[in-house]
Each structure stands twice: as structure tokens, then as C-alpha cells.
Design a protein around this motif. Sequence first.
Motif, PDB file in Angstrom:
ATOM      1  N   ILE A  31      56.070  37.574  59.114  1.00 22.07           N
ATOM      2  CA  ILE A  31      56.341  37.376  57.736  1.00 22.07           C
ATOM      3  C   ILE A  31      55.429  36.704  56.751  1.00 22.07           C
ATOM      4  O   ILE A  31      55.156  35.632  56.917  1.00 22.07           O
ATOM      5  CB  ILE A  31      57.832  37.949  57.094  1.00 22.07           C
ATOM      6  CG1 ILE A  31      58.717  38.502  57.344  1.00 22.07           C
ATOM      7  CG2 ILE A  31      57.553  37.542  55.397  1.00 22.07           C
ATOM      8  CD1 ILE A  31      60.186  38.474  57.436  1.00 22.07           C
ATOM      9  N   GLY A  32      54.536  36.865  56.084  1.00 23.92           N
ATOM     10  CA  GLY A  32      53.659  36.585  55.450  1.00 23.92           C
ATOM     11  C   GLY A  32      53.244  36.584  53.645  1.00 23.92           C
ATOM     12  O   GLY A  32      53.844  38.173  53.450  1.00 23.92           O
ATOM     13  N   SER A  33      52.866  35.911  53.389  1.00 24.41           N
ATOM     14  CA  SER A  33      52.625  36.066  52.224  1.00 24.41           C
ATOM     15  C   SER A  33      51.404  35.615  51.578  1.00 24.41           C
ATOM     16  O   SER A  33      51.260  34.196  51.745  1.00 24.41           O
ATOM     17  CB  SER A  33      53.493  35.475  51.418  1.00 24.41           C
ATOM     18  OG  SER A  33      55.198  35.829  51.425  1.00 24.41           O
ATOM     19  N   PHE A  34      50.508  35.837  50.422  1.00 23.15           N
ATOM     20  CA  PHE A  34      49.253  35.791  50.261  1.00 23.15           C
ATOM     21  C   PHE A  34      48.706  35.620  49.053  1.00 23.15           C
ATOM     22  O   PHE A  34      49.371  36.662  47.897  1.00 23.15           O
ATOM     23  CB  PHE A  34      47.814  36.656  50.559  1.00 23.15           C
ATOM     24  CG  PHE A  34      48.583  35.941  52.404  1.00 23.15           C
ATOM     25  CD1 PHE A  34      47.905  35.389  52.919  1.00 23.15           C
ATOM     26  CD2 PHE A  34      49.543  37.145  53.098  1.00 23.15           C
ATOM     27  CE1 PHE A  34      48.000  35.638  54.822  1.00 23.15           C
ATOM     28  CE2 PHE A  34      48.976  37.247  54.330  1.00 23.15           C
ATOM     29  CZ  PHE A  34      48.528  36.292  55.215  1.00 23.15           C
ATOM     30  N   THR A  35      48.482  33.948  47.637  1.00 25.89           N
ATOM     31  CA  THR A  35      48.282  35.033  46.416  1.00 25.89           C
ATOM     32  C   THR A  35      46.689  34.860  47.014  1.00 25.89           C
ATOM     33  O   THR A  35      46.363  34.051  47.282  1.00 25.89           O
ATOM     34  CB  THR A  35      49.531  33.515  45.661  1.00 25.89           C
ATOM     35  OG1 THR A  35      48.593  32.755  45.871  1.00 25.89           O
ATOM     36  CG2 THR A  35      50.810  33.458  45.964  1.00 25.89           C
ATOM     37  N   TYR A  36      46.198  34.548  45.777  1.00 23.63           N
ATOM     38  CA  TYR A  36      44.698  35.556  44.747  1.00 23.63           C
ATOM     39  C   TYR A  36      44.270  34.980  43.381  1.00 23.63           C
ATOM     40  O   TYR A  36      45.485  35.750  42.508  1.00 23.63           O
ATOM     41  CB  TYR A  36      43.814  36.972  45.810  1.00 23.63           C
ATOM     42  CG  TYR A  36      44.097  37.157  46.911  1.00 23.63           C
ATOM     43  CD1 TYR A  36      43.548  36.615  48.377  1.00 23.63           C
ATOM     44  CD2 TYR A  36      45.832  37.189  47.430  1.00 23.63           C
ATOM     45  CE1 TYR A  36      44.205  37.244  49.623  1.00 23.63           C
ATOM     46  CE2 TYR A  36      45.658  38.231  48.230  1.00 23.63           C
ATOM     47  CZ  TYR A  36      44.992  37.945  49.610  1.00 23.63           C
ATOM     48  OH  TYR A  36      45.510  38.567  50.901  1.00 23.63           O
ATOM     49  N   VAL A  37      43.869  34.143  42.976  1.00 26.15           N
ATOM     50  CA  VAL A  37      43.608  33.673  41.669  1.00 26.15           C
ATOM     51  C   VAL A  37      42.444  35.137  41.203  1.00 26.15           C
ATOM     52  O   VAL A  37      41.696  35.235  41.777  1.00 26.15           O
ATOM     53  CB  VAL A  37      43.099  32.737  41.561  1.00 26.15           C
ATOM     54  CG1 VAL A  37      42.145  32.449  40.146  1.00 26.15           C
ATOM     55  CG2 VAL A  37      44.137  31.505  41.876  1.00 26.15           C
ATOM     56  N   VAL A  38      42.854  36.211  40.401  1.00 25.98           N
ATOM     57  CA  VAL A  38      42.060  37.065  39.382  1.00 25.98           C
ATOM     58  C   VAL A  38      41.941  36.598  38.216  1.00 25.98           C
ATOM     59  O   VAL A  38      42.372  36.437  37.391  1.00 25.98           O
ATOM     60  CB  VAL A  38      42.453  38.263  40.413  1.00 25.98           C
ATOM     61  CG1 VAL A  38      41.742  38.558  41.143  1.00 25.98           C
ATOM     62  CG2 VAL A  38      43.850  37.977  39.385  1.00 25.98           C
ATOM     63  N   ASP A  39      40.644  36.908  37.831  1.00 25.37           N
ATOM     64  CA  ASP A  39      40.432  36.369  36.869  1.00 25.37           C
ATOM     65  C   ASP A  39      40.158  38.179  35.440  1.00 25.37           C
ATOM     66  O   ASP A  39      40.068  37.823  34.073  1.00 25.37           O
ATOM     67  CB  ASP A  39      38.771  35.748  36.379  1.00 25.37           C
ATOM     68  CG  ASP A  39      37.787  37.498  36.786  1.00 25.37           C
ATOM     69  OD1 ASP A  39      38.199  37.817  37.228  1.00 25.37           O
ATOM     70  OD2 ASP A  39      36.567  37.233  36.507  1.00 25.37           O
ATOM     71  N   LYS A  40      41.218  39.201  36.147  1.00 24.41           N
ATOM     72  CA  LYS A  40      41.285  40.412  35.190  1.00 24.41           C
ATOM     73  C   LYS A  40      42.331  41.106  36.341  1.00 24.41           C
ATOM     74  O   LYS A  40      42.527  40.722  37.137  1.00 24.41           O
ATOM     75  CB  LYS A  40      39.784  41.229  34.879  1.00 24.41           C
ATOM     76  CG  LYS A  40      39.382  41.671  36.140  1.00 24.41           C
ATOM     77  CD  LYS A  40      38.324  42.262  36.366  1.00 24.41           C
ATOM     78  CE  LYS A  40      37.518  42.883  37.371  1.00 24.41           C
ATOM     79  NZ  LYS A  40      36.338  43.569  37.311  1.00 24.41           N
ATOM     80  N   THR A  41      43.048  42.058  35.657  1.00 23.68           N
ATOM     81  CA  THR A  41      43.555  43.134  36.175  1.00 23.68           C
ATOM     82  C   THR A  41      43.278  43.595  36.870  1.00 23.68           C
ATOM     83  O   THR A  41      42.402  44.554  36.661  1.00 23.68           O
ATOM     84  CB  THR A  41      44.561  43.244  35.182  1.00 23.68           C
ATOM     85  OG1 THR A  41      45.265  42.611  34.330  1.00 23.68           O
ATOM     86  CG2 THR A  41      45.919  44.112  36.040  1.00 23.68           C
TER      87      THR A  41
END
Length: 342
Positions: free
Chosen positions: A295-305
Motif C-alpha cells: 500500500i503506497g500513497s504519493f502526492t504531486y504539486v501541480v499548477d493547474k487542474t
Amino acid sequence: MVPLRYSFSKWIRSGYFYSMILRNIILISISLWVFSCGKSIDKQHAQYIGGVMTDNPAYSVDFGTAENTSQTVRARLLANPGTQELIVLLSMMNTTKDTITLTPNDFRLSTEEGNTVQPVNLDTTTAITPENIVHLKLKFSIINSRLFYSTTGLAGDMNQEYQLKVNFRGHPITLDWRLSEEVFNNYSGSYGIEEKVIVFMPELDENAQKSYQVLNGMNTFIHSGGTEIATAGINTRFRSYHIKDTLHLAVRLVNHSDHEIRIYPEGFVLRLDHQLLIPGQTTGPVHLKKSERYIGSFTYVVDKTPVRFLLLKEAIKILPANNERNLFANDLTFKVAEEQVP
């Protein structure tokens, strides 16, 4: 005819008059004692339930107080609007001659759609001796929306109504709370996320994937639907959503194949348009044998939807005949779900 004054004097001297006075005094005393006990019980309930708010400043949403008809059980419901965690301040009076024992399973909090949980902070029995009051602070973490949870892994927005059932002396006592429209609307506007979340679903080219599995000597079974994909004996579930400036991706993988699986968390790279998104803090490779899971969770910063992105296929490997191969034939596509969670 006997004079009235003489009869009255004789009646007083007979002692019956004094017995009546004594009886009335006793009845009045009992009534005052019962009244004072009721006031004392009510005061103890109120002191506990009304005085704990300042100890829990994060639980700023107050559902108010509920009680059963005999007033032996009284409770106040508070909510943390940021985490949706709930606290019940419970005050219970045992008016019987026997000790009452309650287990954690005797306390059940329910949502509007029927999701039910027991307290997360109570793991022992509670004994209430005769004519005594017990105060409990019960914490609940509950899934408010099953559909929202199934697609995002999040509990969902706080409900407007909750219900607590207490199995008290073998008879269920039900306590109900409902927030006013004004308070609930203020909460939804400031903290609600369900209407702000964009949900993504994975899409698999089953024809290309089946040809790939046959070519590489893998199990040819394939199934995909919703958040789940089953390929070559490996079951995966992807949950992805976007909120504010962050794209979230969670994966759950169970290895039912006869081959080893290698997962490279640092390889969970996304392609968004012409940009590669690198996940935040990750761990080293994970090796899974048969029946093991990840089980893993990842986050990514984005500048638009985003409306579409790809998960690079190098993130998950399978080792048929000890020869490492990508699990997926192609990069895995994620698109905005056609029907967003209401």
C-alpha cells in the motif's frame, strides 16, 4: 349531641392527628430528597457535558446535547471540522440495584447513510455501580460517504445528522443530533471538500495488455473496472484525486501470482502534458512474494487542474522466470471520472 370543640380536642389527644402530621412530614421529606437527587444528577450531567468544550478547541462544531426520556443518559456531540473526527461527551446514571457493565461494542455511532462504528479510544469494559454516574469521552472516526471513500480513500464531508446507540442494561438507548442549516452551511462552505475534489479513474487497454502478457509468458487473465485492475494474477487498486494544488495517487497491490513483484516507489512518476511529476518522499524497492501486499500513497504539486495524466509503466515490475518485466504493457492512463462523486 357532643360539642364540636370537645370532639376536635378528643381527636387531637387520640394521637391520630400527630400520626397524620408525621406522615405528611415524611412524604414531604422524601419528595424533597428525590427532587434534590434529581437536581444533583442533572448538575453532574451538566458539569461534565458543558465544561469540556474548552479542553477541545479543535472540536468547534457543536451539535448540542441529547438525552433519553428518563435522563439517565445524556451526551454532547462535538466535531473537528478539519479532520471530521467526532467526540461524544457521555454521562450515564445507573438507577438500578445492580452494577451495569458496558463494552466498546455497546456504543455505536451511525451516519445518515447507515455507516456504523464503535469508539476508537475505548478498548476496555466500563462498570457503573448502583446509584452512580460515569462520564466517558468517546472518539469516533467514521466514513461519512461510502462512495466518496471508495474512489478517494477519504471519509467525506461531515454529515448534518448523527445517531448514537448505547446498549444500556440490554435495552438500546438512541440519541440523535442534527446541526442547524446555518451551522451546517457554514461548515460546508469553509471545510467541505467533496464538491472541490476532482476524481480520476485508470483506463487499461485490455487488448494490448493481453498480447503483452501472452508474449512474456504471464497469466493471461485481465479485468479492469472502476478503480481496480487485475492483470497476470496481480490485483491493483488505484485511487486518484486532485484538490487545490495537489494531485494524489494511492495504490494497493496484492500479489496472487506465482512470481515475485518488485515495486519502485521512486518510479511512480507521472506524465502531465509534457511535464514529468516526481513523487515526494519515497522508500526503496519493495519485493512481494505470493499473497503479500503493498500500500503506497504519493502526492504531486501541480499548477493547474489536470484532465488526464499517465503513470509510467516502470513503477511496477513482475519477474516471470526471474526475468524482470514491466507489469503493464503501456503507461497507465488516468482520466477525469465521467461521473464525479456528488
